[in-house]
Design an enzyme around this catalytic site. Structure first.
Site, PDB file in Angstrom:
ATOM      1  CD  GLU A 111       6.856  -2.015 -12.320  1.00  0.00           C
ATOM      2  OE1 GLU A 111       6.723  -0.793 -12.501  1.00  0.00           O
ATOM      3  OE2 GLU A 111       6.690  -2.563 -11.211  1.00  0.00           O
ATOM      4  CD  GLU A 138       7.449  -6.509  -7.082  1.00  0.00           C
ATOM      5  OE1 GLU A 138       6.608  -5.618  -6.846  1.00  0.00           O
ATOM      6  OE2 GLU A 138       8.389  -6.337  -7.874  1.00  0.00           O
TER       7      GLU A 138
HETATM    8  O1  9MR Z   1       7.423  -1.339  -1.929  1.00  0.00           O
HETATM    9  C1  9MR Z   1       8.359  -0.499  -2.574  1.00  0.00           C
HETATM   10  C2  9MR Z   1       8.362   0.879  -1.939  1.00  0.00           C
HETATM   11  O2  9MR Z   1       8.787   0.785  -0.596  1.00  0.00           O
HETATM   12  C3  9MR Z   1       9.275   1.800  -2.730  1.00  0.00           C
HETATM   13  O3  9MR Z   1       9.146   3.118  -2.222  1.00  0.00           O
HETATM   14  C4  9MR Z   1       8.883   1.793  -4.186  1.00  0.00           C
HETATM   15  C5  9MR Z   1       9.810   2.653  -5.037  1.00  0.00           C
HETATM   16  O4  9MR Z   1      11.108   2.139  -5.033  1.00  0.00           O
HETATM   17  O5  9MR Z   1       8.908   0.475  -4.704  1.00  0.00           O
HETATM   18  C6  9MR Z   1       8.032  -0.402  -4.037  1.00  0.00           C
HETATM   19  O6  9MR Z   1       8.126  -1.676  -4.603  1.00  0.00           O
HETATM   20  C7  9MR Z   1       7.759  -1.806  -5.973  1.00  0.00           C
HETATM   21  C8  9MR Z   1       8.691  -2.798  -6.606  1.00  0.00           C
HETATM   22  O7  9MR Z   1      10.027  -2.389  -6.435  1.00  0.00           O
HETATM   23  C9  9MR Z   1       8.369  -2.988  -8.075  1.00  0.00           C
HETATM   24  N1  9MR Z   1       6.993  -3.356  -8.264  1.00  0.00           N
HETATM   25  C10 9MR Z   1       6.011  -2.470  -7.627  1.00  0.00           C
HETATM   26  C11 9MR Z   1       6.330  -2.319  -6.137  1.00  0.00           C
HETATM   27  C12 9MR Z   1       5.305  -1.411  -5.484  1.00  0.00           C
HETATM   28  O8  9MR Z   1       5.410  -0.125  -5.992  1.00  0.00           O
END
Ligand code: 9MR
Length: 353
Positions: A157, A264
């Site tokens: 991102e 994802e």
């Molecule tokens: O699902 C993830 C959540 O449990 C974490 O708290 C968060 C922060 O690290 O990240 C979430 O996953 C993200 C992913 O790493 C990157 N793309 C967006 C996802 C949803 O926020």
């Protein structure tokens, strides 16, 4: 009544009783085939290391999926406690689980502005020392997992929504506009064999972000900077974005010779908050939506289909519930670990026409 007749009467009585109690409905359905056995590409799941304590969780995950992404534990914040200080335990646990279960591991993610530890966000040294610390981190992490991690999201991102401009993250501020190229090179230098991905959301429908990602790929390729694939996060709803947008982005990646990771995947069915329970109609719509996404992926050349990864195992575990505040059922398994119609949609789309 003699004893033999008495016995016969008893048996008949039991038979009648058990017949009466027998639910004379259809035979229980055959268990569904496992995605990992049916798909001609790795099918992944993301979860957190705390799930490793739940035997039902791990057995369903390992039976169904052939790839694992750490939902949290391989980000910089949990791993890095300061320069040269590394917390490996949770990431190691996930990697060990995957190894035992014959699952490949997708590393997520070396750099993400949302999970930068405070010591780097507020780095006290010079810009050059900052970059040395980043290079040291990437080298150490990639090297540690080089036998187990097949691929890394090197950067997650990096581009802003709508404008497509490089986010003004601490990485850009400290290392300049060309930092992406350098960190991909650091990852490659640490492991010549691991596959390197750029990962982002919204690229199918956010025109400027999409153009920025593709321009980055073109620029890398013109300069010989290593990149093997692009991750499309695919946090979508049951109606948005149109499948044609997803296909067009996948085709743009393939036409550049890179691999596609649907990295994802989750499909919201309650984006407007009109449901309090998952209705059969919405569940069916989700099944069809998952099916069209998997079918579009199946249509790619086989060497460009890196993997599809579900962002969670069971509906109640999804990040989307707390993020949006609506009841939501975005995944392939329900709260009781039962595969949903969406699971069947995935499975059916894998079958040759
Ligand atoms: O699902 C993830 C959540 O449990 C974490 O708290 C968060 C922060 O690290 O990240 C979430 O996953 C993200 C992913 O790493 C990157 N793309 C967006 C996802 C949803 O926020």
């Amino acid at each position: 009544m003699n004893i033999r007749l008495h016995y016969l009467a008893l048996i008949l009585c039991f038979a009648a009783l058990s017949c009466a109690q027998d639910p004379t409905g259809p035979e229980p359905p055959e268990p569904l085939a496992a995605l990992r056995d049916e798909a001609p590409f790795p099918v992944g799941v993301a979860f957190q290391a705390s799930r490793l304590n739940n035997a039902q969780y791990t057995s369903v995950a390992a039976r169904t999926f052939s790839s694992l992404t750490a939902e949290w534990e391989m980000k910089m914040n949990p791993i890095s406690g300061g320069r040269g200080i590394y917390n490996w335990q949770a990431a190691d646990d996930l990697v060990a689980f995957a190894r035992v279960q014959g699952m490949q591991v997708h590393g997520h993610t070396l750099l993400w502005h949302e999970t930068t530890p405070a010591w780097l966000e507020n780095f006290a040294g010079s810009d050059q020392e900052f970059e040395e610390a980043i290079q040291e981190y990437i080298t150490t992490v990639v090297d540690r997992y080089k036998d187990d991690v097949a691929s890394w999201d090197v950067v997650n991102e990096a581009f802003d929504n709508n404008t497509g401009l490089l986010r003004n993250s601490v990485y850009r501020r400290r290392m300049g506009d060309d930092y992406l190229a350098r960190v991909f090179q650091y990852a490659r230098d640490a492991d010549p064999n691991v596959l390197l991905f750029y990962n982002d959301y919204g690229t199918p429908y956010d025109a400027n972000k999409r153009a920025a990602v593709l321009a980055m790929v073109d620029d890398f390729q013109s300069r010989g900077i290593p990149i093997d694939g692009v991750g499309l996060q695919v946090h979508v709803t049951y109606t948005f974005p149109p499948i044609g947008d997803i296909t067009a982005m996948m085709d743009a990646i393939v036409s550049r010779g890179l691999k596609v990771h649907l990295s994802e995947l989750d499909v919201r069915v309650n984006p407007d908050g009109d449901l309090t329970t998952l209705t059969p109609a919405r569940s069916q719509a989700q099944k069809e939506r998952v099916g069209e996404i998997v079918s579009a992926f199946m249509a790619l050349p086989s060497d460009k289909r890196y993997a599809i990864t579900m962002w969670g195992l069971r509906d109640p575990d999804s990040w989307l519930i707390s993020f949006w505040g609506n009841p939501e059922w975005p995944l392939l398994f329900d709260a009781d670990f039962a595969p949903k119609p969406a699971y069947e949609g995935f499975l059916e789309a894998l079958q040759p026409e």
